[in-house]
Motif scaffolding. Sequence first.
Motif, PDB file in Angstrom:
ATOM      1  N   ASP A   1     -11.965 -12.330   2.277  1.00  0.00           N
ATOM      2  CA  ASP A   1     -10.451 -12.816   2.194  1.00  0.00           C
ATOM      3  C   ASP A   1     -10.252 -14.169   2.247  1.00  0.00           C
ATOM      4  OD1 ASP A   1      -9.209  -9.840   2.184  1.00  0.00           O
ATOM      5  OD2 ASP A   1     -10.462  -9.912   3.772  1.00  0.00           O
ATOM      6  N   ASP A   2      -9.188 -14.608   1.434  1.00  0.00           N
ATOM      7  CA  ASP A   2      -8.728 -16.028   1.503  1.00  0.00           C
ATOM      8  C   ASP A   2      -7.804 -16.258   2.697  1.00  0.00           C
ATOM      9  OD1 ASP A   2      -6.406 -15.586   0.689  1.00  0.00           O
ATOM     10  OD2 ASP A   2      -6.975 -15.819  -1.454  1.00  0.00           O
ATOM     11  N   LEU A   3      -7.429 -17.465   2.708  1.00  0.00           N
ATOM     12  CA  LEU A   3      -6.530 -17.816   3.908  1.00  0.00           C
ATOM     13  C   LEU A   3      -5.130 -17.424   3.720  1.00  0.00           C
ATOM     14  CD1 LEU A   3      -7.991 -21.391   5.077  1.00  0.00           C
ATOM     15  CD2 LEU A   3      -8.366 -18.957   6.092  1.00  0.00           C
ATOM     16  N   ALA A   4      -4.806 -16.781   2.537  1.00  0.00           N
ATOM     17  CA  ALA A   4      -3.480 -16.170   2.404  1.00  0.00           C
ATOM     18  C   ALA A   4      -3.313 -14.808   2.778  1.00  0.00           C
ATOM     19  CB  ALA A   4      -3.231 -16.384   0.976  1.00  0.00           C
ATOM     20  N   ALA A   5      -4.369 -14.044   3.012  1.00  0.00           N
ATOM     21  CA  ALA A   5      -4.194 -12.810   3.565  1.00  0.00           C
ATOM     22  C   ALA A   5      -3.072 -12.513   4.578  1.00  0.00           C
ATOM     23  CB  ALA A   5      -5.599 -12.542   4.377  1.00  0.00           C
ATOM     24  N   SER A   6      -2.126 -11.533   4.315  1.00  0.00           N
ATOM     25  CA  SER A   6      -1.062 -11.422   5.140  1.00  0.00           C
ATOM     26  C   SER A   6      -1.246 -10.424   6.101  1.00  0.00           C
ATOM     27  CB  SER A   6       0.093 -10.859   4.126  1.00  0.00           C
ATOM     28  OG  SER A   6       0.189 -11.802   3.229  1.00  0.00           O
ATOM     29  N   ALA A   7      -0.387 -10.825   7.442  1.00  0.00           N
ATOM     30  CA  ALA A   7      -0.330  -9.542   8.354  1.00  0.00           C
ATOM     31  C   ALA A   7       0.628  -8.550   7.833  1.00  0.00           C
ATOM     32  CB  ALA A   7       0.001 -10.272   9.601  1.00  0.00           C
ATOM     33  N   ARG A   8       0.251  -7.087   8.162  1.00  0.00           N
ATOM     34  CA  ARG A   8       0.927  -6.043   7.692  1.00  0.00           C
ATOM     35  C   ARG A   8       1.401  -5.116   8.857  1.00  0.00           C
ATOM     36  NH1 ARG A   8      -2.620  -4.467   2.692  1.00  0.00           N
ATOM     37  NH2 ARG A   8      -0.963  -2.704   2.148  1.00  0.00           N
ATOM     38  N   PRO A   9       2.507  -4.816   9.023  1.00  0.00           N
ATOM     39  CA  PRO A   9       2.956  -3.800  10.108  1.00  0.00           C
ATOM     40  C   PRO A   9       2.452  -2.435   9.768  1.00  0.00           C
ATOM     41  CG  PRO A   9       4.771  -4.376   8.883  1.00  0.00           C
ATOM     42  CD  PRO A   9       3.788  -5.290   8.449  1.00  0.00           C
ATOM     43  N   ARG A  10       2.143  -2.305   8.460  1.00  0.00           N
ATOM     44  CA  ARG A  10       1.882  -0.888   7.883  1.00  0.00           C
ATOM     45  C   ARG A  10       0.922  -1.001   6.811  1.00  0.00           C
ATOM     46  NH1 ARG A  10       8.057   1.436   6.753  1.00  0.00           N
ATOM     47  NH2 ARG A  10       8.754   1.420   9.035  1.00  0.00           N
ATOM     48  N   TRP A  11      -0.140  -0.259   7.349  1.00  0.00           N
ATOM     49  CA  TRP A  11      -1.274  -0.532   6.003  1.00  0.00           C
ATOM     50  C   TRP A  11      -2.109   0.845   6.158  1.00  0.00           C
ATOM     51  CZ3 TRP A  11      -5.088  -4.895   6.615  1.00  0.00           C
ATOM     52  CH2 TRP A  11      -6.091  -5.077   5.426  1.00  0.00           C
ATOM     53  N   PRO A  12      -1.413   1.768   5.143  1.00  0.00           N
ATOM     54  CA  PRO A  12      -2.569   3.132   5.221  1.00  0.00           C
ATOM     55  C   PRO A  12      -3.947   2.913   4.596  1.00  0.00           C
ATOM     56  CG  PRO A  12      -0.328   3.298   3.947  1.00  0.00           C
ATOM     57  CD  PRO A  12      -0.504   1.667   4.290  1.00  0.00           C
ATOM     58  N   LEU A  13      -4.711   3.491   5.107  1.00  0.00           N
ATOM     59  CA  LEU A  13      -6.181   3.488   4.874  1.00  0.00           C
ATOM     60  C   LEU A  13      -6.391   4.118   3.395  1.00  0.00           C
ATOM     61  CD1 LEU A  13      -9.108   4.347   7.356  1.00  0.00           C
ATOM     62  CD2 LEU A  13      -8.718   2.278   6.069  1.00  0.00           C
ATOM     63  N   ASP A  14      -5.746   5.175   3.114  1.00  0.00           N
ATOM     64  CA  ASP A  14      -5.791   5.753   1.828  1.00  0.00           C
ATOM     65  C   ASP A  14      -4.486   5.187   1.089  1.00  0.00           C
ATOM     66  OD1 ASP A  14      -5.768   7.308  -0.526  1.00  0.00           O
ATOM     67  OD2 ASP A  14      -5.795   9.251   0.532  1.00  0.00           O
ATOM     68  N   GLN A  15      -4.864   4.339   0.266  1.00  0.00           N
ATOM     69  CA  GLN A  15      -3.681   3.445  -0.454  1.00  0.00           C
ATOM     70  C   GLN A  15      -3.031   4.384  -1.658  1.00  0.00           C
ATOM     71  OE1 GLN A  15      -2.714   0.018  -0.088  1.00  0.00           O
ATOM     72  NE2 GLN A  15      -3.829   0.689   1.764  1.00  0.00           N
ATOM     73  N   MET A  16      -3.883   5.707  -2.036  1.00  0.00           N
ATOM     74  CA  MET A  16      -3.237   6.456  -3.157  1.00  0.00           C
ATOM     75  C   MET A  16      -2.468   7.309  -2.490  1.00  0.00           C
ATOM     76  SD  MET A  16      -4.577   4.805  -5.629  1.00  0.00           S
ATOM     77  CE  MET A  16      -4.256   5.945  -6.938  1.00  0.00           C
ATOM     78  N   ALA A  17      -2.513   7.901  -1.353  1.00  0.00           N
ATOM     79  CA  ALA A  17      -1.843   8.966  -0.746  1.00  0.00           C
ATOM     80  C   ALA A  17      -0.303   8.551  -0.838  1.00  0.00           C
ATOM     81  CB  ALA A  17      -2.298   9.412   0.510  1.00  0.00           C
ATOM     82  N   ALA A  18       0.579   9.828  -0.910  1.00  0.00           N
ATOM     83  CA  ALA A  18       1.896   9.523  -0.870  1.00  0.00           C
ATOM     84  C   ALA A  18       2.288   9.583   0.665  1.00  0.00           C
ATOM     85  CB  ALA A  18       2.578  10.760  -1.514  1.00  0.00           C
ATOM     86  N   PRO A  19       3.293   8.429   0.979  1.00  0.00           N
ATOM     87  CA  PRO A  19       3.571   8.577   2.440  1.00  0.00           C
ATOM     88  C   PRO A  19       4.337  10.015   2.808  1.00  0.00           C
ATOM     89  CG  PRO A  19       5.175   7.409   0.953  1.00  0.00           C
ATOM     90  CD  PRO A  19       3.865   7.630   0.115  1.00  0.00           C
ATOM     91  N   MET A  20       3.832  10.362   3.988  1.00  0.00           N
ATOM     92  CA  MET A  20       4.432  11.575   4.547  1.00  0.00           C
ATOM     93  C   MET A  20       5.460  11.269   5.320  1.00  0.00           C
ATOM     94  SD  MET A  20       2.494  14.361   4.026  1.00  0.00           S
ATOM     95  CE  MET A  20       2.944  15.412   5.410  1.00  0.00           C
ATOM     96  N   LEU A  21       5.673   9.877   5.769  1.00  0.00           N
ATOM     97  CA  LEU A  21       6.964   9.488   6.666  1.00  0.00           C
ATOM     98  C   LEU A  21       7.751   8.627   6.061  1.00  0.00           C
ATOM     99  CD1 LEU A  21       5.159   9.477  10.153  1.00  0.00           C
ATOM    100  CD2 LEU A  21       6.269  11.378   9.151  1.00  0.00           C
ATOM    101  N   GLY A  22       7.828   8.586   4.658  1.00  0.00           N
ATOM    102  CA  GLY A  22       8.659   7.606   3.802  1.00  0.00           C
ATOM    103  C   GLY A  22       8.201   6.070   4.060  1.00  0.00           C
ATOM    104  N   SER A  23       8.721   5.300   3.306  1.00  0.00           N
ATOM    105  CA  SER A  23       8.353   3.873   3.358  1.00  0.00           C
ATOM    106  C   SER A  23       9.634   3.113   3.302  1.00  0.00           C
ATOM    107  CB  SER A  23       7.646   3.631   2.020  1.00  0.00           C
ATOM    108  OG  SER A  23       8.114   4.022   0.945  1.00  0.00           O
ATOM    109  N   GLY A  24       9.254   1.811   3.199  1.00  0.00           N
ATOM    110  CA  GLY A  24      10.438   0.605   3.146  1.00  0.00           C
ATOM    111  C   GLY A  24      10.096  -0.716   2.798  1.00  0.00           C
ATOM    112  N   HIS A  25      10.639  -1.781   3.556  1.00  0.00           N
ATOM    113  CA  HIS A  25      10.214  -3.173   3.079  1.00  0.00           C
ATOM    114  C   HIS A  25       8.756  -3.378   3.753  1.00  0.00           C
ATOM    115  CE1 HIS A  25      12.331  -3.881   6.740  1.00  0.00           C
ATOM    116  NE2 HIS A  25      11.725  -4.793   7.048  1.00  0.00           N
TER     117      HIS A  25
END
Length: 363
Positions: free
Chosen positions: A334-358
């Motif tokens: 990754d480059d140095l612009a990689a962001s810290a993320r409080p949420r990050w599902p391993l399966d990016q394609m799966a629909a969220p079971m518990l909702g989502s937000g910002h």
Amino acid sequence: MTSTVLVLGIETSCDETAASVVSRDAGGRGEILSNVVLSQIDDHAAFGGVVPEIAARAHVEALDRIVQAAMDEAGVGFGDLDAISATAGPGLIGGVIVGLTTAKALALAADKPLVAINHLEGHALTARLTDGIAFPYLLLLVSGGHTQILLVRGVGDYERWGTTIDDALGEAFDKTAKLLGLPYPGGPAVERAAARGNPHRFSLPRPMYGRPGADFSFSGLKTALRIEAEAIAPLSETDVDDLCAAFQQTVTLVVCDRIGHALDRFRAEFPDLADPTLVVAGGVAANKALRAGLDAELSARGFRLVAPPHALCTDNGAMIAWAGAERLALGLHDDLAASARPRWPLDQMAAPMLGSGHKGAKA
């Protein structure tokens, strides 16, 4: 880059400040050269759980010396490294920022690639470091923040087959402990009490048991346990032990039932796989009753159970360093612009079971 890669891993997603140096050779074999973990349990025990602000400040105070200790223990300098990896999420965002920012500074100063790691991928790939298992395999991830069943096809290639629709299993253990007046961390305290108790005294519901699919639910189980406890209050030590035993037995039965559905699906999708394997990872994977139940369930279905050593089931830097080494071997960084993320599902394609937000999808 040489055929053997050397990676420093930094983990600060919750209440452990950790760093490790791991090597990976051209054949995919790994070796842990150092693995330093500083637990913050004492800092949070009075509050009955992790306080994000306290955790972040503790990471700031400790991380530099933890990294140096890992480098010294491995006997290497920053010039010897091939990359620096760090947890970039999911987790408590203050702690994640501390670790990722430190990794970016080190990568820039040492002129090394940065590998931003999904904390869950660290857990998912640990068994390849400890047991050298091949893809594909099933993963049961059970921790304070996550309870998921995933198909692991390869590095970066994950498919979620089941998740909790409410609370994570580790959270359920911690809240049960708090309800019954047991110390933090709750999981080990409940397990110790359960070992002394009678699991048949109380009848608790088995959420999702027998239903199609592989999803979990633990919120109703906690409520049922609270009702049982209130009905016989004040609680004696025997009462607490028996409630813990009933809770642990119920959890084990439910998890084994859910896993059974996933094992049948795995067998159907990979009928010719000679050594089908379930990997169990995360802090709750240290529970002996759960491991024994899973071992029996898998043996009956012709599967192998792989559980990394306890020190590598809980949060640690070695799993982050190894995930970085696995990614680096594929030319991924990754480059140095990689962001810290409080949420990050391993399966990016799966629909969220518990909702989502910002902040992103919860699971």
